[in-house]
Design a protein around this motif. Structure first.
Motif, PDB file in Angstrom:
ATOM      1  N   UNK A  61       0.741  -1.183   0.140  1.00 37.92           N
ATOM      2  CA  UNK A  61      -0.162  -0.286  -0.255  1.00 37.92           C
ATOM      3  C   UNK A  61       0.847   0.854   0.086  1.00 37.92           C
ATOM      4  N   UNK A  62       1.411   1.341  -0.782  1.00 36.90           N
ATOM      5  CA  UNK A  62       2.731   2.378  -0.902  1.00 36.90           C
ATOM      6  C   UNK A  62       2.054   3.368  -1.648  1.00 36.90           C
ATOM      7  N   UNK A  63       1.487   3.814  -1.591  1.00 32.28           N
ATOM      8  CA  UNK A  63       0.205   4.932  -1.757  1.00 32.28           C
ATOM      9  C   UNK A  63       0.079   5.706  -0.423  1.00 32.28           C
ATOM     10  N   UNK A  64       0.053   5.194   0.508  1.00 31.35           N
ATOM     11  CA  UNK A  64      -0.076   6.179   1.936  1.00 31.35           C
ATOM     12  C   UNK A  64       1.466   5.932   2.566  1.00 31.35           C
ATOM     13  N   UNK A  65       2.081   5.912   1.758  1.00 33.80           N
ATOM     14  CA  UNK A  65       3.551   6.894   2.025  1.00 33.80           C
ATOM     15  C   UNK A  65       3.582   8.070   1.910  1.00 33.80           C
ATOM     16  N   UNK A  66       4.138   8.501   2.938  1.00 38.21           N
ATOM     17  CA  UNK A  66       4.245  10.318   2.447  1.00 38.21           C
ATOM     18  C   UNK A  66       5.107  10.106   1.223  1.00 38.21           C
ATOM     19  N   UNK A  67       4.971  11.600   0.866  1.00 38.70           N
ATOM     20  CA  UNK A  67       5.138  12.093  -0.637  1.00 38.70           C
ATOM     21  C   UNK A  67       6.699  11.814  -0.961  1.00 38.70           C
ATOM     22  N   UNK A  68       7.005  12.314   0.378  1.00 35.84           N
ATOM     23  CA  UNK A  68       8.820  12.298  -0.270  1.00 35.84           C
ATOM     24  C   UNK A  68       9.344  11.446   0.459  1.00 35.84           C
ATOM     25  N   UNK A  69       8.629  10.318   1.047  1.00 37.44           N
ATOM     26  CA  UNK A  69       8.899   8.976   0.700  1.00 37.44           C
ATOM     27  C   UNK A  69       9.255   8.259  -0.247  1.00 37.44           C
ATOM     28  N   UNK A  97      -2.463  18.940 -14.399  1.00 41.03           N
ATOM     29  CA  UNK A  97      -0.900  18.708 -13.642  1.00 41.03           C
ATOM     30  C   UNK A  97      -2.040  17.584 -11.565  1.00 41.03           C
ATOM     31  N   UNK A  98      -1.776  16.507 -12.594  1.00 42.05           N
ATOM     32  CA  UNK A  98      -1.958  16.220 -11.370  1.00 42.05           C
ATOM     33  C   UNK A  98      -1.546  15.990  -9.933  1.00 42.05           C
ATOM     34  N   UNK A  99      -1.647  15.020  -8.530  1.00 42.73           N
ATOM     35  CA  UNK A  99      -0.610  15.101  -8.332  1.00 42.73           C
ATOM     36  C   UNK A  99       0.182  13.881  -8.138  1.00 42.73           C
ATOM     37  N   UNK A 100       1.483  13.731  -7.256  1.00 38.25           N
ATOM     38  CA  UNK A 100       2.479  12.338  -7.631  1.00 38.25           C
ATOM     39  C   UNK A 100       3.920  12.784  -7.563  1.00 38.25           C
ATOM     40  N   UNK A 158      -0.743  12.240  -0.427  1.00 44.79           N
ATOM     41  CA  UNK A 158      -0.810  13.147  -1.435  1.00 44.79           C
ATOM     42  C   UNK A 158      -1.023  14.175  -1.903  1.00 44.79           C
ATOM     43  N   UNK A 159      -1.240  15.432  -0.787  1.00 45.86           N
ATOM     44  CA  UNK A 159      -1.118  16.287  -0.702  1.00 45.86           C
ATOM     45  C   UNK A 159      -2.058  17.051  -2.200  1.00 45.86           C
ATOM     46  N   UNK A 160      -2.615  15.277  -2.560  1.00 45.74           N
ATOM     47  CA  UNK A 160      -4.045  16.060  -3.393  1.00 45.74           C
ATOM     48  C   UNK A 160      -5.574  16.765  -3.080  1.00 45.74           C
TER      49      UNK A 160
END
Length: 262
Positions: A61-69, A97-100, A158-160
């Protein structure tokens, strides 16, 4: 190194290497193996990584990692993809541009384009519409780039921005080009995101654009995630890295998607 710093270091390590060992990590961070085991158990309990026998791996569930990680994963590939994407942008465009992490790299690559940095008149060199707070923050200080933020409710990891406020705004605009960061892209099933709220906003971004370009490293091709963003037929172009599997490239081209290898 205190516990907070140690936990952050472990996340950085697993983000970069995708697999870490207890003994090696203990030696690298100059603490006991027991301390590392407790730290890894703590991070696994928060679903930030997955414990294995003798160590840990990047979480499913890597999408739950904070973006910088997440940013450290496949960094060279993402930088090449973002540079190729930035070269497609022309002065005066309205860009979505979307997030990511890959989309963030595209935003950074845009500011390196000299023709977008030159002041010619009072009009912006580029208008960027985004639902990503971190991208808006990075580009807001660029005087020649007009930043438009969708509004909505911010997701912590994700800051989205997602939700009906973002949808109401996007219904009112058109875009020349959208760069769509995805969690998975399959030639038959389409583009996907892990989170249904992000998928909904990404789908609307794509529907408002004259051209849709998916930006994704080769590891995201051929798979799927929880929520579908759009069909493959809604995508005009795919920019991926040169290490993408040839059969995947062929499948996308057969589906009518132009593939650009970076």
């Amino acid at each position: 190194m205190d516990r907070h710093e140690r936990l952050s270091a472990l996340l950085d390590m697993v983000g970069q290497r995708e697999k870490i060992d207890v003994e090696a990590s203990a030696e690298e961070l100059d603490v006991s193996a027991a301390t590392i085991r407790r730290d890894l158990d703590h991070l696994a309990g928060r679903r930030l990584l997955t414990r294995t026998r003798g160590g840990a791996v990047a979480s499913n569930v890597a999408y739950d990692l904070p973006l910088r990680h997440k940013a450290a994963r496949k960094a060279p590939e993402k930088q090449r993809i973002s540079a190729a994407a930035a070269r497609l942008v022309e002065r005066g465009m309205v860009l979505g541009l979307n997030g990511g992490t890959t989309s963030t790299e595209v935003a950074r690559a845009l500011v390196l384009r000299p023709e977008l940095a030159q002041q010619r008149d009072s009009s912006p060199a580029l208008t960027v519409v985004t639902n990503a707070l971190n991208i808006a923050h990075e580009l807001a200080v660029r005087p020649n780039i007009k930043i438009v933020v969708t509004g909505g409710v911010a997701r912590q990891h994700s800051f989205e921005l997602t939700g009906p406020l973002a949808s109401l705004f996007l219904d009112q605009i058109t875009l020349d080009l959208v760069f769509l960061g995805v969690d998975a892209f399959d030639a038959e099933r389409g583009a996907f995101a892990h989170h249904e709220g992000e998928a909904s906003i990404n789908r609307l971004l794509a529907s408002r654009a004259r051209q849709v370009t998916v930006i994704a490293d080769g590891g995201k091709l051929g798979g799927h995630a929880f929520a579908r963003i759009c069909d493959t037929t809604a995508v005009d172009q795919l920019i991926t890295d040169a290490g993408a599997a040839p059969d995947q490239v062929t499948a996308f081209e057969a589906a009518g998607v132009e593939v650009l290898l970076a």
